[in-house]
Design a protein around this motif. Structure first.
Motif, mmCIF file in Angstrom:
data_model
loop_
_atom_site.group_PDB
_atom_site.id
_atom_site.type_symbol
_atom_site.label_atom_id
_atom_site.label_comp_id
_atom_site.label_asym_id
_atom_site.label_seq_id
_atom_site.Cartn_x
_atom_site.Cartn_y
_atom_site.Cartn_z
ATOM 1 N N ILE A 706 -41.137 -29.186 18.355
ATOM 2 C CA ILE A 706 -40.412 -27.907 18.254
ATOM 3 C C ILE A 706 -39.107 -27.976 19.054
ATOM 4 O O ILE A 706 -38.991 -28.736 20.018
ATOM 5 C CB ILE A 706 -41.257 -26.720 18.770
ATOM 6 N N GLY A 707 -38.120 -27.185 18.608
ATOM 7 C CA GLY A 707 -36.871 -27.060 19.365
ATOM 8 C C GLY A 707 -35.898 -28.198 19.177
ATOM 9 O O GLY A 707 -35.035 -28.418 20.027
ATOM 10 N N GLY A 708 -35.984 -28.904 18.058
ATOM 11 C CA GLY A 708 -35.038 -29.984 17.816
ATOM 12 C C GLY A 708 -33.760 -29.470 17.165
ATOM 13 O O GLY A 708 -33.715 -28.375 16.614
ATOM 14 N N ALA A 709 -32.708 -30.270 17.248
ATOM 15 C CA ALA A 709 -31.421 -29.899 16.646
ATOM 16 C C ALA A 709 -30.664 -31.162 16.268
ATOM 17 O O ALA A 709 -30.676 -32.139 17.013
ATOM 18 C CB ALA A 709 -30.597 -29.060 17.606
ATOM 19 N N ASP A 752 -32.451 -23.636 21.865
ATOM 20 C CA ASP A 752 -32.155 -22.906 23.100
ATOM 21 C C ASP A 752 -33.401 -22.166 23.600
ATOM 22 O O ASP A 752 -33.629 -22.050 24.808
ATOM 23 C CB ASP A 752 -31.027 -21.913 22.876
ATOM 24 N N PHE A 753 -34.178 -21.652 22.665
ATOM 25 C CA PHE A 753 -35.362 -20.865 23.013
ATOM 26 C C PHE A 753 -36.417 -21.707 23.730
ATOM 27 O O PHE A 753 -36.961 -21.296 24.764
ATOM 28 C CB PHE A 753 -35.951 -20.248 21.736
ATOM 29 N N VAL A 754 -36.707 -22.884 23.195
ATOM 30 C CA VAL A 754 -37.770 -23.723 23.771
ATOM 31 C C VAL A 754 -37.449 -24.120 25.211
ATOM 32 O O VAL A 754 -38.299 -23.964 26.107
ATOM 33 C CB VAL A 754 -38.039 -24.955 22.879
ATOM 34 N N PRO A 755 -36.244 -24.632 25.522
ATOM 35 C CA PRO A 755 -35.947 -24.937 26.932
ATOM 36 C C PRO A 755 -35.952 -23.686 27.818
ATOM 37 O O PRO A 755 -36.332 -23.751 28.992
ATOM 38 C CB PRO A 755 -34.549 -25.554 26.877
ATOM 39 N N ARG A 756 -35.524 -22.549 27.271
ATOM 40 C CA ARG A 756 -35.497 -21.324 28.076
ATOM 41 C C ARG A 756 -36.900 -20.886 28.460
ATOM 42 O O ARG A 756 -37.169 -20.510 29.616
ATOM 43 C CB ARG A 756 -34.780 -20.210 27.305
ATOM 44 N N ARG A 761 -45.115 -23.668 28.968
ATOM 45 C CA ARG A 761 -45.487 -22.268 28.724
ATOM 46 C C ARG A 761 -45.802 -22.052 27.247
ATOM 47 O O ARG A 761 -46.788 -21.389 26.907
ATOM 48 C CB ARG A 761 -44.327 -21.357 29.162
ATOM 49 N N ILE A 762 -45.007 -22.635 26.375
ATOM 50 C CA ILE A 762 -45.242 -22.471 24.938
ATOM 51 C C ILE A 762 -46.560 -23.124 24.535
ATOM 52 O O ILE A 762 -47.338 -22.548 23.758
ATOM 53 C CB ILE A 762 -44.063 -23.054 24.136
#
Length: 813
Positions: A706-709, A752-756, A761-762
């Motif tokens: 998750i959270g790749g770009a 941005d969401f995943v690192p934040r 936690r996720i």
């Protein structure tokens, strides 16, 4: 203190901005403010009319001060009520409707109007423009042009300046054959020289515009309706509509009838006062200062500041000394920057570069080591530096080529300490470092407060990060946190979880109900799309869809292009389609003369350049589900070929991609969601850099990243978990997406969401159910899946009467 009355004649960009400046200086405590406007609307950005004409924006999107703004600021607005008389002796203005308002101070900001040359045949017997002939100056003009273009085949535009070329672009988008007629030897002669004009002409002709130079129009042909143009050289062209964009004329007649000195416009002094009356001020395109009349925005802003300083007595020494004209713009997609003179005088230095094949042209004129003129076309990367050097009359480096090109490594960034006090941080609104410092010293300790007070960062927005750095520097690192930065939308003082809770508790299922219940009944147009997305996530099929709350993309289910047309991307799960579907796509491309057929990065076929009114026909003929390629939503699931054909495959990536696509198609999201499945760790479909990626590792197992770009921002996704089946992969992937939908900021991508939030936690929430909400997330996602529908079915049953019509909606009064 007894208030005086300030009456403003004119509700355009200059008049409204001048009033804003008065209010920012405490003017509401000094004056009762009354405004008169010719048009029955609030104040809108006239510069963006070309976007309305081309279809790139709706009229509702260009309003700067909607009607509610006037009421909020206790301003009496007489909209659609032009002033016809100013009695300076009695200090009373009278409108066309008979409204009379006395004044203590008067501001005239009547702007300008389209200049219609007195060409024989341009007017009908009633002295109105002949049927099929239009000016191009306001929203109503745009409405008329668009309506006529829908039933016309050949359109002519008189005028090869910026307005004329923008009108030509809009007419092209509506399917007309377009002819631009220009009296001068080259296009845009006020901003370009002969080589630049020739290059622009070539670019226009490549786009399909027919350009006729050195043509003097002697007659508009046609009895009741325009049928063509006749020229001084004896030639003619046929046309069934005509747009006249031959320049503007100041609306100065009201000043002349009031006994004020009028030359080209109403003559003013350095304090923006009419030279005949110290209680009458004039700003904008109807003002003449030191022999000059300005039509660009920046001078109007400067004039408004001087007026406001004077009338509120904030600074009685404030004076306007004229403006140096420089502008950046885009003409039919061609980037252009122009400043100062276009031709050198004897003794001037000339630095020039041209690359016609790439449409690049650069020209600088240097006098005594200072920049006095410049043209940049195609590549305007050096425009910011050059425009500031021109405006500040700064000495230029001896290495002249460095003015046009970057060589080697980029120059070292100037620190805030080294930045001169008078250096502009925000070029759009002319805000300097010292102005930000003064604002901080006056008590503004947050970036938002400084931006609101100075307007820094409120133009194009490119300087926002620098503004923040300068604010932090002046605060000595002790910047106060503005609680509003945590609000989901600016107009509702709640975080996203608080807003969700309030919406659920109060049963708020529409955007208008949110405004009514949580924002004091005040609507904020900019907040509507974010609220619409959130409510669709919360309520699924119970969400009350108000179409004006959506972006144009979401209203017509296509991705708008820069020319106002749309792209159509049918669904292809995992990049797979049948031969029959492929033939249908080809047939549609031929039938509708689609300009571009493009394979996308998501393994689909994009039909680019579809006019809005053709979208329903295209969808019907395709007979395929929508690919959801336009909005903040689930977009697509890319796939490699998987186990069926690949000798390295460890999992059925195509099959899983098809299941994912059919399950999550079209669900709303804070930002777009791009997924991928790959049949082995070789990662041919780039699953490791997607918002959610599924990687087969053998024995039926799948890793979920998750959270790749992989775009402008590149980030390898974080491994959330490994699951034992496709069913678990779909369930855990969907659970994460629902958690993201409920907790991400508007437009916040997963990278941005995943690192934040933090991957640990996720994992705890999604995989281990640490918060006990896993079932609720699954239920909410299922509700959204059940509520999803194919929006392309609106081809047969539109949501609104004019959903796909090229008709411009205007604000109601």
């Amino acid at each position: 203190m007894t208030k005086r009355k300030l009456v403003v004649v004119g509700n355009g960009m200059a008049g409204a901005r001048a009033v804003e400046e008065v209010l920012s200086r405490g003017g509401a405590d000094q004056f009762d403010i009354v405004m008169f406007g010719d048009e029955p609307y609030g104040n809108y950005n006239r510069i963006l009319l070309s976007n309305i004409l081309s279809g790139a924006q709706d009229a509702s999107e260009i309003f700067i001060n909607p009607l509610d703004w006037y009421a909020e600021n206790n301003i009496t607005l007489h909209a659609g009520s032009p002033v016809v008389k100013i009695d300076r002796a009695a200090r009373i203005v009278t409108s066309e409707a008979g409204v009379e308002e006395p004044y203590d101070k008067l501001l005239i900001a009547t702007g300008s109007r389209a200049f219609i040359p007195p060409i024989p045949g341009v007017f009908g017997p009633d002295q109105k423009l002949k049927s099929g002939v239009f000016g191009f100056r306001n929203i109503d003009d745009c409405n008329g042009i668009v309506a006529q273009a829908q039933k016309s085949t050949r359109a002519a535009v008189i005028g090869g300046g910026l307005l004329g070329l923008e009108a030509a672009r809009g007419l092209l988008n509506h399917g007309c054959e377009v002819h631009v007629v220009h009296l001068a030897k080259h296009l845009m002669e006020m901003q370009l020289d002969t080589p630049g004009g020739a290059l622009l002409k070539a670019s226009m002709e490549k786009m399909g515009v027919n350009v006729h130079l050195e043509k003097s129009t002697t007659e508009v042909l046609g009895e009741e309706h325009v049928s063509g143009l006749a020229f001084k050289d004896g030639s003619t062209i046929e046309c069934d509509m005509l747009v006249v964009a031959a320049g503007i004329r100041p609306n100065a007649e009201i000043g002349r009838s009031a006994g004020l000195t009028v030359e080209r416009a109403i003559v003013v002094d350095n304090h923006m006062r009419a030279i005949d009356d110290p209680d009458v001020y004039v700003v904008g395109e109807c003002a003449q200062h030191r022999g000059k009349v300005y039509g660009l925005v920046a001078p109007l802003w400067d004039q408004g500041k001087v007026f406001a300083d004077h009338i509120t007595q904030r600074n009685l020494d404030a004076a306007y000394h004229g403006s140096k004209l420089a502008t950046k713009l885009k003409v039919m997609g061609v980037e252009l920057a122009s400043m100062g003179i276009t031709e050198p005088l004897e003794g001037d230095e000339l630095i020039q570069f041209s690359e016609p094949k790439k449409g690049t042209y650069k020209k600088l004129i240097v006098r005594d080591g200072r920049l006095v003129g410049g043209i940049l076309m195609g590549d305007i990367s050096k425009a910011a530096f050059l425009m500031q050097a021109f405006d500040r009359d700064s000495p230029l480096p001896e290495e002249r080529l460095s003015l046009l090109f970057d060589f080697g490594a980029p120059s070292q960034k100037v620190t805030i300490d080294e930045m001169p006090a008078d250096m502009q941080v925000c070029n759009c609104n002319g805000v300097t470092k010292s102005a930000i410092g003064a604002c901080v010293a006056s008590g503004a300790k947050t970036t938002k407060a400084v931006m609101d007070a100075t307007r820094a960062g409120k133009g194009c927005g490119s300087c926002k990060s620098l503004v923040g750095e300068v604010v932090e520097w002046f605060c000595g690192g002790e910047v106060e946190e503005d609680p509003s930065v945590h609000y989901y939308v600016p107009c509702v003082p709640l975080t996203k979880p608080q807003l969700i809770a309030a919406a659920r508790e109060q049963g708020l299922k529409s955007v208008s109900s949110i405004f009514q219940a949580l924002a004091g009944g005040v609507e904020d147009a900019a907040s509507k799309p974010a609220l619409a997305s959130l409510l669709a996530t919360i309520w699924a099929d119970e969400y009350e869809d108000e179409r004006d709350a959506r972006f144009i993309n979401d209203r017509v289910h296509g991705n708008i292009q820069k020319d106002g047309t749309f792209s159509v991307v049918p669904e292809m799960p995992g990049g797979v389609c049948t031969p029959d579907e492929l033939m249908r796509i080809a047939s549609v491309a031929v039938k509708y003369n689609v300009p571009l057929v493009k394979l996308t990065g998501g393994q689909r076929i994009d039909l680019v350049g579809i006019p809005k009114d053709q979208l329903p026909g295209v969808w019907s003929d395709l007979g395929m589900p929508a690919g959801s390629a336009w909005g903040k939503s689930y977009r697509t699931c890319k796939s490699c070929i998987g186990t069926e054909f690949c000798r390295f495959g460890l999992g059925d990536s195509m099959g899983l991609a098809a299941k994912i696509e059919k399950r999550f198609r079209g669900i709303d999201s804070p930002a777009k969601l791009k997924l991928a499945t790959t049949g082995c760790p070789r990662n041919c479909s780039e699953a490791l850099i997607k918002d959610v990626g599924f990687v087969a590792v053998g024995d039926g197992k799948w890793e979920i990243y998750i959270g790749g770009a992989g775009g402008a921002h590149v980030r390898k996704g974080d491994l959330m978990c490994t699951v034992d089946s496709e069913e678990d992969a779909i369930a855990l992937g969907g659970r994460f997406m629902q958690y993201y939908r409920e907790n991400a900021k508007w437009r916040e991508r997963t990278y941005d969401f995943v690192p934040r939030i933090g991957i640990e936690r996720i994992r705890a929430v999604i995989v281990d159910d640490s918060d006990g909400i896993a079932d609720a997330l699954d239920v909410a996602m299922q509700a959204s899946v059940d509520a999803a529908y194919d929006p392309w079915k609106e081809a047969l049953a539109p949501k609104t009467a004019n959903q796909f019509a090229s008709v411009i909606e205007t604000a109601e009064v």
